[in-house]
Design a protein around this motif. Structure first.
Motif, short mmCIF file in Angstrom:
data_model
loop_
_atom_site.label_atom_id
_atom_site.label_comp_id
_atom_site.label_asym_id
_atom_site.label_seq_id
_atom_site.Cartn_x
_atom_site.Cartn_y
_atom_site.Cartn_z
N THR A 187 0.82 -1.21 0.00
CA THR A 187 0.00 0.00 0.00
C THR A 187 0.85 1.26 0.00
O THR A 187 0.39 2.33 -0.35
N SER A 188 2.12 1.14 0.37
CA SER A 188 3.01 2.31 0.33
C SER A 188 3.59 2.53 -1.06
O SER A 188 4.26 3.53 -1.31
N GLY A 189 3.37 1.58 -1.97
CA GLY A 189 3.89 1.70 -3.33
C GLY A 189 5.17 0.94 -3.55
O GLY A 189 5.65 0.82 -4.67
N ALA A 190 5.77 0.38 -2.49
CA ALA A 190 7.01 -0.40 -2.63
C ALA A 190 6.68 -1.80 -3.13
O ALA A 190 5.61 -2.33 -2.86
N PRO A 191 7.59 -2.44 -3.89
CA PRO A 191 7.33 -3.81 -4.37
C PRO A 191 7.16 -4.77 -3.20
O PRO A 191 7.81 -4.63 -2.16
N VAL A 192 6.28 -5.72 -3.36
CA VAL A 192 6.11 -6.75 -2.35
C VAL A 192 7.36 -7.63 -2.35
O VAL A 192 7.80 -8.08 -3.40
N PRO A 193 7.98 -7.87 -1.22
CA PRO A 193 9.19 -8.68 -1.19
C PRO A 193 8.92 -10.11 -1.62
O PRO A 193 7.80 -10.59 -1.56
N LYS A 194 9.99 -10.82 -2.06
CA LYS A 194 9.84 -12.18 -2.57
C LYS A 194 9.40 -13.16 -1.50
O LYS A 194 8.85 -14.20 -1.79
N ASP A 195 9.72 -12.84 -0.24
CA ASP A 195 9.25 -13.71 0.82
C ASP A 195 8.26 -12.93 1.67
O ASP A 195 7.83 -11.84 1.31
N GLY A 196 7.83 -13.48 2.80
CA GLY A 196 6.96 -12.74 3.69
C GLY A 196 5.60 -12.45 3.09
O GLY A 196 4.80 -13.34 2.84
N LYS A 197 5.37 -11.16 2.83
CA LYS A 197 4.04 -10.75 2.37
C LYS A 197 3.67 -11.36 1.02
O LYS A 197 2.53 -11.71 0.78
N GLN A 198 4.66 -11.48 0.12
CA GLN A 198 4.35 -12.07 -1.17
C GLN A 198 3.93 -13.52 -1.01
O GLN A 198 3.03 -14.00 -1.70
N GLN A 199 4.59 -14.25 -0.12
CA GLN A 199 4.20 -15.65 0.13
C GLN A 199 2.81 -15.72 0.74
O GLN A 199 2.00 -16.58 0.37
N ASP A 200 2.51 -14.81 1.67
CA ASP A 200 1.18 -14.77 2.27
C ASP A 200 0.12 -14.50 1.20
O ASP A 200 -0.96 -15.09 1.21
N GLU A 201 0.45 -13.60 0.29
CA GLU A 201 -0.46 -13.25 -0.79
C GLU A 201 -0.70 -14.47 -1.69
O GLU A 201 -1.83 -14.79 -2.06
#
Length: 364
Positions: A187-201
């Motif tokens: 939501t801040s405009g930064a790319p979703v990291p490859k781990d963490g939030k992207q994995q949750d997504e």
């Protein structure tokens, strides 16, 4: 994902997902022992070793170890009396299907009824997942090409596998997952990291896909258990009584039941198992529209095989697309209502009228 350390853990791979593991995970969660299981999606062997049960990853098929992968070179397992190589969905169904039926319907897992459902659900639902994931077509593509048979239209968008694949990419499926937006940024405009939030997504999208295929499975099992299975005895009796309407047994009358009688599957199965001669196969089935004494009746042509649009013998050409009084004149049968333009179904205001239509049609 649950973090309850006391709960069992289901493991499958991360990354791009397919319909077979989406179904496999849903099926496992229908079992009491996995109802509250957490899910880990990873390809890391050490992490997979911490899982209670693993599907579609790990390179091992070992029921005693609760490992159900089908990608290893030496894997050749098939469902009993079938030739389609299993996927993770078929593996889970083969090993746990009867337990799942018991958990959902209450049927004794050792009963003949459970055995019928076990095979029926594989035939009509699960096997397609196996074929799709293993690249096995319904018909031999090379044989179709040699015969010069081309598709009339592209049906990819109509398959469960295609729909599941959309969950991998569809923007609407990514929104709202831990702050990720439709364009793959936080939501801040930064790319979703490859781990963490992207994995949750990604996991969130997988669970949505699993819920989708699971709903289709649940509808299939509910229909087969509550409608298809009870209909078998009804159809068998109707089949045994058919010669009272036609000496050769080509006309069958289906008793009315408010929840419907899915008769076609059972008829084909009964004819096959009884080795009914070709000239005595049922051509038309009659059934009432409702349970009132003045109910109208339908006459239905029997398909060449379950689900086919081709019929053993369609209603007479000269009746097709004709209605009411004009149809009664053309057919010579009072009370006609209609005959569909394709000849697969017709109607009459009385049982006697529908029966007369069938008697005339079998010999035309």
């Amino acid at each position: 994902m649950s973090n309850d350390s006391s709960a069992p853990i289901i493991g499958t791979h991360n990354g791009h997902f397919h319909a077979d593991e989406a179904l496999a995970v849903f099926l496992l969660r229908l079992l009491p022992e996995y109802r509250n299981a957490s899910l880990i999606r990873t390809r890391d062997p050490e992490t997979l070793n911490t899982c209670t049960i693993v599907v579609d990853v790990g390179g091992v098929h070992d029921d005693s170890a609760k490992r159900y992968d089908h990608h290893q070179r030496e894997f050749t397992a098939t469902f009993p009396d079938h030739s389609t190589k299993l996927s993770s969905a078929g593996l889970v169904w083969m090993h746990y299907g009867k337990q799942i039926i018991h958990a959902v319907t209450g049927l004794d897992s050792s009963s003949s009824d459970c055995g019928l459902l076990y095979t029926k659900i594989y035939d009509d639902f699960v096997e397609a997942f196996d074929g799709n994931d293993n690249g096995i077509a319904t018909y031999d593509p090379s044989a179709l090409r040699k015969a010069g048979i081309d598709k009339k239209f592209n049906d990819k968008g109509f398959t469960i596998a295609s729909i599941v694949n959309r969950y991998n990419y569809a923007p609407s499926a990514r929104e709202g997952a831990d702050g990720a937006t439709a364009n793959g940024t936080t939501t801040s405009g930064a790319p979703v990291p490859k781990d963490g939030k992207q994995q949750d997504e990604e996991d969130s999208r997988f669970l949505r896909a699993s819920a989708f295929v699971g709903e289709q499975f649940s509808l299939e099992l509910e229909d087969r258990a509550n409608s298809w299975l009870p209909a078998r005895a009804i159809v068998k009796q109707a089949f045994e009584e058919r010669t009272q309407y036609d000496p050769k047994g080509r006309i069958m009358v289906i008793p009315y039941r408010s929840e419907g009688v899915p008769w076609a599957d059972h008829l084909h199965s009964i004819e096959s198992s009884s080795k009914t001669p070709q000239e005595q196969l049922v051509l038309y089935a009659l059934f009432a529209e409702n349970d009132r004494p003045d109910s109208k009746w339908r006459i239905r042509s029997v398909s060449l095989e379950p689900g086919s649009f081709e019929n053993r013998k369609g209603l007479p050409e000269q009746w097709r697309g004709v209605r009411d009084e004009e149809l009664s004149k053309v057919s010579g049968v009072p009370g006609c209502v209609f005959v569909h333009a394709s000849g697969f179904i017709g109607g009459n205001v009385t049982f006697e009228g529908a029966l007369e239509m069938a008697k005339k049609a079998v010999d035309m």
